[in-house]
Design a protein around this motif. Structure first.
Motif, mmCIF file in Angstrom:
data_model
loop_
_atom_site.group_PDB
_atom_site.id
_atom_site.type_symbol
_atom_site.label_atom_id
_atom_site.label_comp_id
_atom_site.label_asym_id
_atom_site.label_seq_id
_atom_site.Cartn_x
_atom_site.Cartn_y
_atom_site.Cartn_z
ATOM 1 N N THR A 114 0.869 -1.189 0.000
ATOM 2 C CA THR A 114 0.000 0.000 0.000
ATOM 3 C C THR A 114 0.897 1.227 0.000
ATOM 4 O O THR A 114 1.436 1.630 1.040
ATOM 5 N N HIS A 115 1.106 1.874 -1.183
ATOM 6 C CA HIS A 115 2.006 3.018 -1.325
ATOM 7 C C HIS A 115 1.256 4.318 -1.047
ATOM 8 O O HIS A 115 0.066 4.440 -1.304
ATOM 9 N N LEU A 116 1.996 5.248 -0.492
ATOM 10 C CA LEU A 116 1.443 6.559 -0.168
ATOM 11 C C LEU A 116 1.462 7.437 -1.412
ATOM 12 O O LEU A 116 2.518 7.635 -2.046
ATOM 13 N N THR A 117 0.266 8.002 -1.779
ATOM 14 C CA THR A 117 0.137 8.916 -2.921
ATOM 15 C C THR A 117 -0.641 10.145 -2.487
ATOM 16 O O THR A 117 -1.314 10.137 -1.447
ATOM 17 N N ALA A 118 -0.507 11.190 -3.288
ATOM 18 C CA ALA A 118 -1.176 12.445 -2.945
ATOM 19 C C ALA A 118 -2.686 12.320 -3.029
ATOM 20 O O ALA A 118 -3.427 13.012 -2.299
ATOM 21 N N SER A 119 -3.173 11.419 -3.846
ATOM 22 C CA SER A 119 -4.617 11.299 -4.006
ATOM 23 C C SER A 119 -5.283 10.520 -2.880
ATOM 24 O O SER A 119 -6.512 10.555 -2.760
ATOM 25 N N GLN A 120 -4.493 9.836 -2.031
ATOM 26 C CA GLN A 120 -5.082 8.989 -1.005
ATOM 27 C C GLN A 120 -5.215 9.691 0.345
ATOM 28 O O GLN A 120 -6.027 9.278 1.180
ATOM 29 N N VAL A 121 -4.472 10.766 0.588
ATOM 30 C CA VAL A 121 -4.490 11.444 1.887
ATOM 31 C C VAL A 121 -4.835 12.911 1.640
ATOM 32 O O VAL A 121 -4.156 13.608 0.843
ATOM 33 N N ASN A 122 -5.863 13.381 2.307
ATOM 34 C CA ASN A 122 -6.277 14.764 2.143
ATOM 35 C C ASN A 122 -5.228 15.701 2.729
ATOM 36 O O ASN A 122 -4.736 15.490 3.845
ATOM 37 N N GLY A 123 -4.889 16.730 1.991
ATOM 38 C CA GLY A 123 -3.971 17.749 2.494
ATOM 39 C C GLY A 123 -2.525 17.468 2.221
ATOM 40 O O GLY A 123 -1.654 18.291 2.554
ATOM 41 N N ILE A 124 -2.220 16.318 1.700
ATOM 42 C CA ILE A 124 -0.812 15.974 1.433
ATOM 43 C C ILE A 124 -0.654 15.927 -0.078
ATOM 44 O O ILE A 124 -1.249 15.085 -0.766
#
Length: 472
Positions: A114-124
């Motif tokens: 599960t990779h971290l992307t800008a579309s998955q976390v609000n504000g990041i």
């Protein structure tokens, strides 16, 4: 009767005296040799008792060895039975641990994917995603939680730290409370999805492998449990063999010692026969030539003294609980019956070191008195010292010879009662002369008890034959 060895033609007074002196000296020499028989019998009795004690110790060692073998067998069987009964629980525990490992690996694999992307976390945005990747936070498996703490440079108050799974905590500029909370919510949702997708039971091949391991362990434990009685029987057989060898060694040593004792006893018996023959020869010589004077009468009185009674053949002390011992010979049994009166001739107490206490008391009373002062009558002080001295002398006369190992024996019956009576008599006399106690009835009570003890001790002393110290 043995005739004199003096020829008929040689009857001069000098020859007669020489022959008389030769016979008397031979008698005295044989008496001196026979006097050693009592010490020999005492030593032989000690040997028999020592052999019996050694047999008792051998039996005790054998019993302890068998007891240890039995305890070891019971302990081993109990332990193996407990392990066998716990195999089912052990299998369940191993299955639970294997399932926990499998679920943890599945969850970790899911979080790493599960990779971290800008579309998955609000504000990041993409910039913060690159900053997080530069600090090693790329997937949901790379960090565990966030927390507040002081800024790295110590300025600017508190900042938000991200705790990495492996490594130290990091702070990313631009990620505060408003961006840290959505980041943790994203990680929690990824973890929930991973846990829901993780397997809830082990695969069949892993369960089969665990069952096979448990079954092999069950077979091994059951084989050890079946082998335990055989091992215990082998150990018992070895212990019995060691015990048999020890008994054989003791029997050989006892046989050799018994043969030597029989040889010595036969020598003493032959010596006693020769002594009787010499006495008969001396009697014949006296009948033929008569009295030769005062010195001759003295030497003859010593030579014609009765022979000391031959000590009874000592019987060994029977070992306790020895069912394998052979029956005693009839001679040993008769010897034990004959030796019984000697062992009980003195119905008293052993001459132990405890008798030093009354002897020290009577000695101090002889020197210092009974605590009297100048107000006590002179007759009382002298009488008390004389009574203490008499009792001390009597105790020393009886106790000292019986402390020797060759002449050890019991004190005559009544000795303790006499000592106690004299002690209470001195106490009552001191109370009579003391004005503080003379008016009451205590001195009379103590005096009555003292008189009873003295009478009882004297009666027992008079009613018991008081021979010299025995050789027991």
């Amino acid at each position: 009767m043995i005739d004199s060895t003096i020829p008929l033609h040689d009857s001069t007074p000098s020859a007669i005296r020489a022959e008389r002196r030769r016979i008397v000296e031979s008698v005295q020499a044989h008496r001196r040799l026979l006097a050693k028989r009592r010490a020999f019998e005492a030593s032989d009795r000690q040997r028999l008792n020592r052999e019996a004690r050694e047999r008792d110790r051998a039996e005790a060692r054998h019993g302890k060895a068998l007891q240890r073998i039995h305890e070891k067998q019971v302990k081993g069987e109990r332990s193996l039975t407990g392990k066998l009964n716990g195999l089912d629980g052990k299998r369940d525990s191993q299955e639970r641990r294997a399932l926990a490992v499998l679920r943890r690996e599945s969850i970790d694999q899911s979080l790493r994917s599960t990779h971290l992307t800008a579309s998955q976390v609000n504000g990041i945005g993409s910039g913060l995603v690159r900053d997080l990747a530069a600090q090693g936070v790329r997937t949901a498996a790379d960090f565990r939680r966030v927390s507040w703490g002081k800024a790295p440079n110590g300025k600017g108050g508190e900042v938000l730290y991200i705790h990495r799974t492996q490594g130290r905590k990091v702070h990313i500029n631009g990620i505060g409370e408003h961006r840290g909370r959505p980041l943790m919510e994203w990680r929690q949702s990824a973890l929930a999805r991973a846990e829901s997708r993780a397997p809830d039971e082990l695969p069949a091949d892993q369960r089969h492998r665990i069952a096979e391991i448990i079954e092999n362990e069950r077979v091994r434990l059951q084989a050890e449990l079946d082998e335990a009685p055989k091992l215990a029987a082998t150990a018992r057989a070895e212990a019995v063999g060691v015990h048999t060898e020890a008994l054989e060694r003791l029997a050989v040593a006892e046989g050799e010692a018994a043969e030597e004792a029989a040889r010595r006893r036969a020598e003493f018996d032959a010596m006693a026969e020769r002594l009787l023959g010499l006495q008969a020869e001396l009697s014949a010589h006296v009948d033929r030539f008569g009295d030769l004077g005062l010195r001759d009468r003295r030497s003859r009185s010593r030579a014609f003294r009765p022979l000391p009674a031959a000590p009874a053949v000592p019987a060994p002390r029977a070992p306790e609980a020895d069912s394998r011992s052979e029956a005693r010979p009839a001679s040993a049994t008769s010897g034990a019956a004959a030796a019984a009166p000697d062992a009980t001739a003195l119905d008293g107490v052993r001459a132990s070191l405890g008798w030093l206490v009354p002897m020290v008391f009577f000695g101090m009373t002889t020197v210092l008195g009974t605590g009297d002062d100048a107000t006590d009558p002179l007759w009382f002080r002298i009488t008390a010292r004389l009574a203490a001295l008499a009792m001390l002398a009597d105790l020393l006369r009886l106790w000292v010879p019986r402390r020797r190992w060759r002449t050890a024996g019991s004190l005559p019956a009544g000795t303790g009662l006499l000592a106690s009576g004299v002690f209470l008599g001195l106490l009552s006399a001191s109370m009579f002369v003391d004005p503080e106690h003379s008016a009451g009835g205590a001195p009379w009570a103590v005096a009555v008890v003292s008189a009873l003890l003295l009478l009882g001790g004297a009666a027992r002393r008079a009613g018991t034959r008081t021979p010299g110290p025995t050789a027991d």
